[in-house]
Design a protein around this motif. Sequence first.
Motif, PDB file in Angstrom:
ATOM      1  N   ALA A 159     -41.087 -25.601  11.958  1.00 19.42           N
ATOM      2  CA  ALA A 159     -40.563 -24.811  13.079  1.00 19.42           C
ATOM      3  C   ALA A 159     -39.671 -23.689  12.564  1.00 19.42           C
ATOM      4  CB  ALA A 159     -39.775 -25.696  14.043  1.00 19.42           C
ATOM      5  N   VAL A 160     -39.623 -22.620  13.357  1.00 21.20           N
ATOM      6  CA  VAL A 160     -38.701 -21.514  13.117  1.00 21.20           C
ATOM      7  C   VAL A 160     -37.844 -21.350  14.366  1.00 21.20           C
ATOM      8  CG1 VAL A 160     -38.472 -19.026  12.772  1.00 21.20           C
ATOM      9  CG2 VAL A 160     -40.218 -20.296  11.511  1.00 21.20           C
ATOM     10  N   ILE A 213     -35.095 -18.962  16.292  1.00 24.14           N
ATOM     11  CA  ILE A 213     -34.507 -17.621  16.383  1.00 24.14           C
ATOM     12  C   ILE A 213     -33.328 -17.687  17.346  1.00 24.14           C
ATOM     13  CG2 ILE A 213     -34.893 -15.212  17.020  1.00 24.14           C
ATOM     14  CD1 ILE A 213     -36.456 -16.077  14.546  1.00 24.14           C
ATOM     15  N   LEU A 218     -41.659 -12.893  10.123  1.00 25.97           N
ATOM     16  CA  LEU A 218     -42.412 -13.826  10.958  1.00 25.97           C
ATOM     17  C   LEU A 218     -43.915 -13.705  10.721  1.00 25.97           C
ATOM     18  CD1 LEU A 218     -40.614 -13.850  14.424  1.00 25.97           C
ATOM     19  CD2 LEU A 218     -40.495 -15.540  12.590  1.00 25.97           C
ATOM     20  N   ARG A 261     -46.198 -16.764   9.503  1.00 24.36           N
ATOM     21  CA  ARG A 261     -47.306 -17.233  10.335  1.00 24.36           C
ATOM     22  C   ARG A 261     -48.624 -17.217   9.559  1.00 24.36           C
ATOM     23  NH1 ARG A 261     -51.347 -15.340  13.209  1.00 24.36           N
ATOM     24  NH2 ARG A 261     -52.021 -16.445  15.096  1.00 24.36           N
ATOM     25  N   GLN A 312     -44.152 -24.022  14.689  1.00 22.61           N
ATOM     26  CA  GLN A 312     -43.687 -23.880  16.062  1.00 22.61           C
ATOM     27  C   GLN A 312     -42.559 -22.854  16.086  1.00 22.61           C
ATOM     28  OE1 GLN A 312     -42.260 -27.538  17.726  1.00 22.61           O
ATOM     29  NE2 GLN A 312     -41.925 -26.697  19.759  1.00 22.61           N
ATOM     30  N   LEU A 313     -42.631 -21.912  17.015  1.00 22.19           N
ATOM     31  CA  LEU A 313     -41.640 -20.856  17.112  1.00 22.19           C
ATOM     32  C   LEU A 313     -40.796 -21.076  18.361  1.00 22.19           C
ATOM     33  CD1 LEU A 313     -40.635 -18.239  15.815  1.00 22.19           C
ATOM     34  CD2 LEU A 313     -42.399 -17.010  17.077  1.00 22.19           C
ATOM     35  N   LEU A 354     -37.639 -19.749  20.626  1.00 25.01           N
ATOM     36  CA  LEU A 354     -36.981 -18.472  20.874  1.00 25.01           C
ATOM     37  C   LEU A 354     -36.112 -18.527  22.122  1.00 25.01           C
ATOM     38  CD1 LEU A 354     -40.243 -16.328  20.763  1.00 25.01           C
ATOM     39  CD2 LEU A 354     -38.604 -16.442  18.903  1.00 25.01           C
ATOM     40  N   THR A 405     -40.170 -13.314  23.708  1.00 25.00           N
ATOM     41  CA  THR A 405     -41.585 -13.250  23.359  1.00 25.00           C
ATOM     42  C   THR A 405     -42.147 -11.843  23.517  1.00 25.00           C
ATOM     43  OG1 THR A 405     -41.876 -15.552  24.035  1.00 25.00           O
ATOM     44  CG2 THR A 405     -43.848 -14.221  23.844  1.00 25.00           C
ATOM     45  N   LEU A 436     -42.351  -9.699  20.328  1.00 24.10           N
ATOM     46  CA  LEU A 436     -43.025 -10.192  19.131  1.00 24.10           C
ATOM     47  C   LEU A 436     -44.169  -9.304  18.666  1.00 24.10           C
ATOM     48  CD1 LEU A 436     -43.117 -14.057  19.619  1.00 24.10           C
ATOM     49  CD2 LEU A 436     -41.449 -12.648  18.411  1.00 24.10           C
ATOM     50  N   THR A 467     -49.980 -18.753  18.426  1.00 28.07           N
ATOM     51  CA  THR A 467     -48.749 -19.316  17.865  1.00 28.07           C
ATOM     52  C   THR A 467     -48.077 -20.178  18.921  1.00 28.07           C
ATOM     53  OG1 THR A 467     -48.442 -17.392  16.434  1.00 28.07           O
ATOM     54  CG2 THR A 467     -46.520 -18.783  16.808  1.00 28.07           C
ATOM     55  N   ILE A 475     -45.313 -21.171  20.887  1.00 34.50           N
ATOM     56  CA  ILE A 475     -44.035 -20.527  21.194  1.00 34.50           C
ATOM     57  C   ILE A 475     -43.371 -21.250  22.354  1.00 34.50           C
ATOM     58  CG2 ILE A 475     -42.919 -18.420  22.000  1.00 34.50           C
ATOM     59  CD1 ILE A 475     -45.145 -16.842  20.669  1.00 34.50           C
TER      60      ILE A 475
END
Length: 368
Positions: free
Chosen positions: A166-167, A169, A182, A186, A193-194, A196, A201, A204, A210, A212
């Motif tokens: 996961a990332v 932000i 990113l 990716r 998993q992003l 945010l 979104t 992006l 992805t 999200i």
Amino acid sequence: MSSRSETALFPRLAAIKGLIPGILSILLLTGCMFNRETDEDDGWHSLFEEPHRHYQNIGAKYQPDATKMDWFRHGLKLAFGLYPGREHLPPDMALPIKQANHQFKEALTATNRITWFGHASFLINIGNRRILTDPTFARYIGHFPILTKRLNPVAPNWRQLDRLDAVLITHADYDHLDLTSLRMLRQIYPRLQLILPAGTTMMLEDFPKTAIREMNWYDNETVGSISVTFVPAIHGVRRPPHELDSALWGGYLLQSGGRKLYLSGDIGPGTVYRDIASRFAPIDTAVVPIGGYEPQSFNRAFHVPPDGAVDIARQLGAKRVIASHWGTFPLSEDTGKEQKQAFLTASTKAAPRKHVMKVGESRPLWRD
């Protein structure tokens, strides 16, 4: 005019002429010429008009009072590299790359480790999951012509990761949401998993297929067995050419195995941290920003100085506090040496144990 005077004058005029497109672009990006969306018939805004904000802080001590001209000056300093640079960093800022890579390799096979890549980019190895925060791995951040170069190379080599789950932000400012980084991540880790803040979104720019998840304050998500809660912060989002505060901002509270990790994101002073404490205190480890606060006349609503960051960690009952958001990008008048010294000498009642990591360093996440 003598021929010598003409010879000296014309190159200077040519140089000034060459700067005009960049300066006009900075005026546009910082909102000093006009707002892209306006209800006025002529499409122009006055220099100091306050634009509409989509999201608002809760319990902020100060309201933003910097003018558009203040932001223009800030943009000029970023674009022309006028903030203190590499020569003002502590001599022991980063680990040698070989040592950093060796530590990182060992950390990937251990549990409960944290690795600092610089600024707000950390890899959290927790609960058999690997979570990356605010990755900024590119040499430059920003939007042309306001590009800011890193003061030190990225370390360790993040491509040693065989898996990334996961990332996270924290907000969409250019030094936290870097689309170049990113895209690289990716491409190598398509299953990541992003997570945010709400409204992010749309910024992006083409991230199909992805996973999200957009979060509002106190929304919760799980990454494996790890509980991830998006918590409030006092800050904002300025990402030209997008509208001011058109996406939310905040921090994250990670819980795993009875332990709690607080990732603050960028924080200004206020009372909202008491609410976080009422829900989650005590915290085992807090990661808080210690740079980007000078001059306070410009930054006080958005960035606490180091003693303020330590005090917020104290309010959350943190046992230890790790410094972030410093010594990587020249974004303000405070130098890397000043940031580190102010953090280490910050004294608050019942202060948590303070730790300054070197760029590239990996260390245990918890300290009993």
